[in-house]
Scaffold this active site. Structure first.
Site, PDB file in Angstrom:
ATOM      1  N   ALA A  74      12.109  12.898 -19.308  1.00 17.11           N
ATOM      2  CA  ALA A  74      13.189  13.465 -20.104  1.00 17.11           C
ATOM      3  C   ALA A  74      13.725  14.760 -19.492  1.00 17.11           C
ATOM      4  O   ALA A  74      14.939  14.973 -19.433  1.00 17.11           O
ATOM      5  CB  ALA A  74      12.692  13.722 -21.523  1.00 17.11           C
ATOM      6  N   HIS A 123      -7.640  36.925 -19.996  1.00 15.73           N
ATOM      7  CA  HIS A 123      -8.998  36.407 -20.222  1.00 15.73           C
ATOM      8  C   HIS A 123      -9.299  36.428 -21.721  1.00 15.73           C
ATOM      9  O   HIS A 123      -9.005  37.415 -22.372  1.00 15.73           O
ATOM     10  CB  HIS A 123     -10.002  37.297 -19.497  1.00 15.73           C
ATOM     11  CG  HIS A 123     -11.427  36.891 -19.731  1.00 15.73           C
ATOM     12  ND1 HIS A 123     -11.975  35.778 -19.142  1.00 15.73           N
ATOM     13  CD2 HIS A 123     -12.396  37.446 -20.503  1.00 15.73           C
ATOM     14  CE1 HIS A 123     -13.234  35.670 -19.529  1.00 15.73           C
ATOM     15  NE2 HIS A 123     -13.518  36.668 -20.358  1.00 15.73           N
ATOM     16  N   LEU A 171      21.588   9.073 -31.298  1.00 16.25           N
ATOM     17  CA  LEU A 171      21.672  10.245 -30.435  1.00 16.25           C
ATOM     18  C   LEU A 171      20.246  10.748 -30.158  1.00 16.25           C
ATOM     19  O   LEU A 171      19.442  10.875 -31.086  1.00 16.25           O
ATOM     20  CB  LEU A 171      22.488  11.332 -31.158  1.00 16.25           C
ATOM     21  CG  LEU A 171      22.634  12.668 -30.424  1.00 16.25           C
ATOM     22  CD1 LEU A 171      23.443  12.502 -29.144  1.00 16.25           C
ATOM     23  CD2 LEU A 171      23.291  13.704 -31.333  1.00 16.25           C
ATOM     24  N   CYS A 197      13.692   9.212 -25.532  1.00 12.65           N
ATOM     25  CA  CYS A 197      12.765  10.344 -25.643  1.00 12.65           C
ATOM     26  C   CYS A 197      12.521  10.724 -27.104  1.00 12.65           C
ATOM     27  O   CYS A 197      11.383  10.808 -27.554  1.00 12.65           O
ATOM     28  CB  CYS A 197      13.336  11.530 -24.863  1.00 12.65           C
ATOM     29  SG  CYS A 197      12.490  13.064 -25.192  1.00 12.65           S
ATOM     30  N   VAL A 229       1.300   6.095 -16.882  1.00  6.86           N
ATOM     31  CA  VAL A 229       1.385   7.153 -17.896  1.00  6.86           C
ATOM     32  C   VAL A 229       1.395   6.590 -19.322  1.00  6.86           C
ATOM     33  O   VAL A 229       0.579   6.974 -20.164  1.00  6.86           O
ATOM     34  CB  VAL A 229       2.657   8.010 -17.683  1.00  6.86           C
ATOM     35  CG1 VAL A 229       2.769   9.080 -18.743  1.00  6.86           C
ATOM     36  CG2 VAL A 229       2.639   8.641 -16.310  1.00  6.86           C
ATOM     37  N   ILE A 230       2.311   5.657 -19.587  1.00  7.49           N
ATOM     38  CA  ILE A 230       2.448   5.150 -20.962  1.00  7.49           C
ATOM     39  C   ILE A 230       1.181   4.399 -21.365  1.00  7.49           C
ATOM     40  O   ILE A 230       0.667   4.549 -22.477  1.00  7.49           O
ATOM     41  CB  ILE A 230       3.725   4.286 -21.104  1.00  7.49           C
ATOM     42  CG1 ILE A 230       4.967   5.190 -20.933  1.00  7.49           C
ATOM     43  CG2 ILE A 230       3.762   3.563 -22.451  1.00  7.49           C
ATOM     44  CD1 ILE A 230       6.297   4.465 -20.940  1.00  7.49           C
ATOM     45  N   ARG A 240       9.339   0.744 -16.702  1.00 12.46           N
ATOM     46  CA  ARG A 240      10.630   0.699 -17.388  1.00 12.46           C
ATOM     47  C   ARG A 240      11.743   0.396 -16.396  1.00 12.46           C
ATOM     48  O   ARG A 240      11.776   0.931 -15.290  1.00 12.46           O
ATOM     49  CB  ARG A 240      10.886   2.028 -18.108  1.00 12.46           C
ATOM     50  CG  ARG A 240       9.826   2.239 -19.213  1.00 12.46           C
ATOM     51  CD  ARG A 240      10.116   3.369 -20.130  1.00 12.46           C
ATOM     52  NE  ARG A 240      11.388   3.375 -20.778  1.00 12.46           N
ATOM     53  CZ  ARG A 240      11.673   2.796 -21.950  1.00 12.46           C
ATOM     54  NH1 ARG A 240      10.753   2.077 -22.590  1.00 12.46           N
ATOM     55  NH2 ARG A 240      12.880   2.915 -22.481  1.00 12.46           N
TER      56      ARG A 240
END
Ligand SMILES: Cc1cc2nc3c(=O)[nH]c(=O)nc-3n(C[C@H](O)[C@H](O)[C@H](O)COP(=O)(O)OP(=O)(O)OC[C@H]3O[C@@H](n4cnc5c(N)ncnc54)[C@H](O)[C@@H]3O)c2cc1C
Length: 459
Positions: free
Chosen positions: A313, A436, A42, A46, A181-182, A266
């Protein structure tokens, strides 16, 4: 076998990753009966193989760099080494706690959690180990797998992110195939852990889906970090002898390394699951769905990485929630894919939303852009990071793109997505007060400048 009450549900969901479990949780909240089928763990990619473990590695990488760089802040630190057993224990601990929490959550919502590999055997039925789960609605959420190239076998020291997440050593030399990205996230981790890294990218630039200015800045930063990369170059082959891999490129170059990480994208997990047989329209393995995430078959929906688009995700979460609400008759507003925030967690971080300059030029009649350098931002100077925030707006209209690069810029994407999704004008944002000294202030300053009243902005 006829459908019995205990095998009949309002929704049967195939796949318990980000898309599937979000759909299950929201559907249960709305009082619908739900079965959630999962063959592995489960939480899916991700939680177990993606977002969470990689971000734990990236945090460990940041700690290593902080130890190395203490001197520039006047703090005498030394970097000794990376103990991968310790890093993995930390990473697995984070994943384990979240996994436990998620299991508890699903249990508490009276969701029928069915362990095992499911198969779509009729347009309203998923079969798992001989048990037929009949749904008034079916949600396909079987996710994605790490692709490779034809003839490039994943074996030994040639691996994808799935194996690289569990290394018990720091390789001395790594070739990363793919500058998306990966690829850049792993390259960043390996470099911080002490590896010599070379990225091979066939496209002309790293993170090619981002605004071109962002790619240029990342390449400058990677050069400074001595992360090697070759863009516009194609991989032609690899040999593996003992513990050494020899990577050849179409340019004729070869690179010797201890590990080849294949990060070439992917693909959807849909083969052999009965989707085509049920008549679901597919395209190169992806499930086609309309903007309400309905497939061509009445009562069958699809969410997450199997639906063409950003493989993220939080897109899966949003789509899962959407489908549950759609089935419950709430008629949710459709999801704007351009309004989904994107973060790449390498060092420096990249965060963006909306249109790149090139996309905006193609879409809108006239646009304006503004680059705010983090050189003018106090907190970024304190952190000793470089980068910028680039805004893209329709001329005399709302902001349609925000592109940021620099340490910790991922944390700024929350406001950026409000700006894009609420179609804010630069003047709307300019009148909001940003604290700030924060890096968030840089977003405020960029909008002040674009609204024609720059404060700490040069040029
Ligand atoms: C290295 C890496 C880093 C990433 N980092 C990020 C990030 O930082 N941020 C981000 O937003 N996204 C990130 N992602 C992408 C993110 O993990 C995916 O977009 C997301 O997991 C997709 O969710 P999903 O539900 O579509 O699929 P998945 O999470 O892949 O879940 C699908 C589930 O279906 C199950 N399943 C498949 N077939 C069957 C079957 N026949 N029967 C039963 N169960 C089945 C699988 O076991 C799996 O658990 C990353 C991915 C990777 C690989």
């Amino acid at each position: 076998m006829s459908a019995t009450a205990e095998n009949t549900f309002d929704i049967v969901i195939l796949g318990g990753g980000s898309g599937g479990y979000a759909c299950a949780l929201r559907a249960a909240e709305l009082g619908l009966s739900v079965a959630l089928v999962e063959k592995g763990k489960l939480g899916g990619t991700c939680l177990h193989m993606g977002c969470i473990p990689t971000k734990a590695l990236l945090h460990a990488a940041e700690v290593a760099d902080t130890a190395r760089e203490g001197q520039q802040f006047g703090v005498k630190t030394t970097f000794e080494s990376v103990d991968m057993n310790g890093v993995n224990a930390y990473k697995d601990g984070v994943v384990g706690r979240l996994y436990k929490g998620l299991q508890g959550l699903v249990k508490s919502k009276s969701i029928e959690y069915v362990e095992g590999a499911g198969h779509l055997v009729a347009k309203n039925t998923i079969e798992v180990a001989g048990r037929k789960l009949v749904g008034k609605n079916i949600v396909l959420a079987t996710g994605s797998y790490a692709k490779t190239l034809p003839g490039l076998d994943i074996t030994g020291r040639i691996m994808t992110s799935e194996q690289a997440l569990f290394l018990d050593y720091v390789p001395a030399r790594v070739v990363v195939l793919g500058g998306g990205v990966i690829g850049v996230e792993f390259a960043s981790v390996f470099k911080s852990f002490g590896s010599e890294v070379t990225i091979i990218e066939a496209l002309p630039r790293l993170v090619a889906a981002e605004d071109e200015a962002i790619s240029k800045q990342l390449e400058r930063s990677f050069r400074k970090r001595k992360i090697n990369f070759k863009t516009g170059v194609k991989f032609s082959g690899v040999t593996q002898t003992g513990d050494v891999v020899n990577v050849s490129l179409e340019s004729g170059d070869t690179i010797e390394a201890d590990l080849l990480l294949v990060a070439v994208g992917r693909g959807p997990v849909t083969a052999g699951l009965g989707y085509e047989e049920a008549g679901v329209t597919m395209d190169r393995g992806f499930v086609l769905a309309n903007e309400r995430l309905q497939t061509n078959i009445d009562g069958i929906y699809a969410v997450g990485d199997i639906v063409p688009g950003l493989q993220l995700a939080h897109r899966g979460f949003a789509q899962g929630i959407f489908v549950a609400e759609q089935i419950a008759g709430l008629n949710p507003p459709v999801i704007d894919e351009m309004g989904i925030p994107r973060v790449t967690y390498c060092d420096p971080e990249i965060a963006s939303i909306g249109y790149t300059e090139a996309q905006a030029k193609a879409k809108f009649a006239e646009i304006e852009t503004y680059d705010y350098s983090l050189g003018g931002n106090g907190k970024s100077q304190i952190l000793q990071t470089q980068g910028f925030i680039k805004l893209v707006r329709q001329k005399d209209g709302p902001v349609v793109g925000v592109h940021m690069i620099g340490a910790r810029m991922g944390e700024q994407v929350g406001e950026a997505q409000l700006i894009y999704n609420w179609e804010a004008l630069p003047s709307d944002v300019a009148q909001l007060i940003h604290a700030h000294p924060t890096q968030n202030e840089a977003l405020g300053e960029a909008h002040l400048a674009l609204a024609g009243k720059p404060l700490h902005a040069h040029g």
